[in-house]
Design an enzyme around this catalytic site. Sequence first.
Site, PDB file in Angstrom:
ATOM      1  N   ASP A  33       0.675  -1.280   0.175  1.00  0.00           N
ATOM      2  CA  ASP A  33       0.199  -0.021  -0.020  1.00  0.00           C
ATOM      3  C   ASP A  33       0.637   0.874  -0.237  1.00  0.00           C
ATOM      4  OD1 ASP A  33      -3.395   0.549   1.397  1.00  0.00           O
ATOM      5  OD2 ASP A  33      -1.744   2.319   1.022  1.00  0.00           O
ATOM      6  N   ILE A  34       0.268   2.110  -0.473  1.00  0.00           N
ATOM      7  CA  ILE A  34       1.205   3.335  -0.552  1.00  0.00           C
ATOM      8  C   ILE A  34       1.148   4.390   0.462  1.00  0.00           C
ATOM      9  CG2 ILE A  34      -0.772   4.992  -1.805  1.00  0.00           C
ATOM     10  CD1 ILE A  34       1.789   5.615  -3.612  1.00  0.00           C
ATOM     11  N   ASN A  91     -12.669  -3.624   2.430  1.00  0.00           N
ATOM     12  CA  ASN A  91     -13.756  -2.486   1.682  1.00  0.00           C
ATOM     13  C   ASN A  91     -14.868  -2.345   0.891  1.00  0.00           C
ATOM     14  OD1 ASN A  91     -12.874  -1.116   3.990  1.00  0.00           O
ATOM     15  ND2 ASN A  91     -10.981  -0.507   3.437  1.00  0.00           N
ATOM     16  N   GLU A  99     -12.073   2.739  -1.587  1.00  0.00           N
ATOM     17  CA  GLU A  99     -11.690   4.662  -2.362  1.00  0.00           C
ATOM     18  C   GLU A  99     -11.661   4.020  -3.491  1.00  0.00           C
ATOM     19  OE1 GLU A  99      -8.733   5.837  -0.158  1.00  0.00           O
ATOM     20  OE2 GLU A  99      -9.696   7.075   0.881  1.00  0.00           O
ATOM     21  N   VAL A 100     -10.703   2.510  -3.982  1.00  0.00           N
ATOM     22  CA  VAL A 100     -10.429   2.134  -5.384  1.00  0.00           C
ATOM     23  C   VAL A 100     -11.864   1.290  -5.947  1.00  0.00           C
ATOM     24  CG1 VAL A 100      -8.920   1.375  -6.940  1.00  0.00           C
ATOM     25  CG2 VAL A 100      -7.985   2.548  -4.575  1.00  0.00           C
ATOM     26  N   HIS A 104     -10.530  -4.910  -3.616  1.00  0.00           N
ATOM     27  CA  HIS A 104      -9.118  -5.731  -3.230  1.00  0.00           C
ATOM     28  C   HIS A 104      -9.180  -5.450  -1.810  1.00  0.00           C
ATOM     29  CE1 HIS A 104     -10.186  -1.320  -2.633  1.00  0.00           C
ATOM     30  NE2 HIS A 104      -8.962  -1.300  -1.005  1.00  0.00           N
ATOM     31  N   HIS A 106      -6.855  -5.624   2.490  1.00  0.00           N
ATOM     32  CA  HIS A 106      -5.832  -5.138   3.004  1.00  0.00           C
ATOM     33  C   HIS A 106      -5.144  -6.324   4.092  1.00  0.00           C
ATOM     34  CE1 HIS A 106      -7.134  -1.132   2.610  1.00  0.00           C
ATOM     35  NE2 HIS A 106      -7.591  -1.572   2.003  1.00  0.00           N
TER      36      HIS A 106
HETATM   37  P1  5GP Z   1     -10.215   1.684   0.218  1.00  0.00           P
HETATM   38  O1  5GP Z   1     -10.050   2.657   0.900  1.00  0.00           O
HETATM   39  O2  5GP Z   1      -9.900   1.690  -1.031  1.00  0.00           O
HETATM   40  O3  5GP Z   1      -9.877   0.379   0.670  1.00  0.00           O
HETATM   41  O4  5GP Z   1      -7.860   1.719   0.646  1.00  0.00           O
HETATM   42  C1  5GP Z   1      -8.020   1.813  -0.944  1.00  0.00           C
HETATM   43  C2  5GP Z   1      -6.051   1.426  -0.999  1.00  0.00           C
HETATM   44  O5  5GP Z   1      -5.222   1.707  -1.711  1.00  0.00           O
HETATM   45  C3  5GP Z   1      -5.888   2.713   0.541  1.00  0.00           C
HETATM   46  O6  5GP Z   1      -5.210   2.220   1.502  1.00  0.00           O
HETATM   47  C4  5GP Z   1      -4.607   3.783  -0.258  1.00  0.00           C
HETATM   48  O7  5GP Z   1      -3.600   4.036   0.640  1.00  0.00           O
HETATM   49  C5  5GP Z   1      -3.899   2.614  -1.351  1.00  0.00           C
HETATM   50  N1  5GP Z   1      -3.833   3.719  -2.846  1.00  0.00           N
HETATM   51  C6  5GP Z   1      -4.089   4.480  -3.213  1.00  0.00           C
HETATM   52  N2  5GP Z   1      -3.065   4.623  -4.485  1.00  0.00           N
HETATM   53  C7  5GP Z   1      -2.274   4.016  -4.036  1.00  0.00           C
HETATM   54  C8  5GP Z   1      -0.919   3.637  -5.670  1.00  0.00           C
HETATM   55  O8  5GP Z   1      -1.106   4.872  -6.682  1.00  0.00           O
HETATM   56  N3  5GP Z   1      -0.804   3.127  -5.006  1.00  0.00           N
HETATM   57  C9  5GP Z   1      -0.394   1.653  -3.732  1.00  0.00           C
HETATM   58  N4  5GP Z   1       0.069   1.224  -4.002  1.00  0.00           N
HETATM   59  N5  5GP Z   1      -1.520   2.199  -2.967  1.00  0.00           N
HETATM   60  C10 5GP Z   1      -2.850   3.086  -3.238  1.00  0.00           C
END
Ligand code: 5GP
Length: 120
Positions: A33-34, A91, A99-100, A104, A106
Amino acid sequence: MVYDSNNIFARILRGELPAKKVYEDDAVLAFNDIAPKAPVHVLVIPKKPYVSMDDFARESGPEEVGVFFKTVGEIARKLGLADNGYRLILNIGGHGGQEVPHIHVHILGGRPIGPMVVER
Ligand code: 5GP
């Protein structure tokens, strides 16, 4: 929900954006994760274009779902997390805080992760 083929993880899968990969096979990619929330914070994604767990559960079969989650467990073990334990977070959608829009999981570990959810 229609899959957005320009989401960040789709772009990582196409090699358009960099990612620190920790595991890859024909069906699955895992990368750091970034913005890590723990010493180990890895995201595991199926390569097929599923928006969310809801989409994945509806559109794929039990074999595909099973192989995916077996792979998640194997990745966590390879990361050295199995003995002390770790947390998986998935999520889904707005209330889930996704968010994405590419499914995915985690994997969080390397220290006690804390309360399951923050109450408010
Ligand atoms: P969500 O809230 O959708 O479950 O988690 C999205 C995750 O993607 C977040 O923990 C965020 O830090 C990670 N993320 C967002 N943009 C990028 C990216 O460009 N590269 C990587 N490796 N992780 C990302």
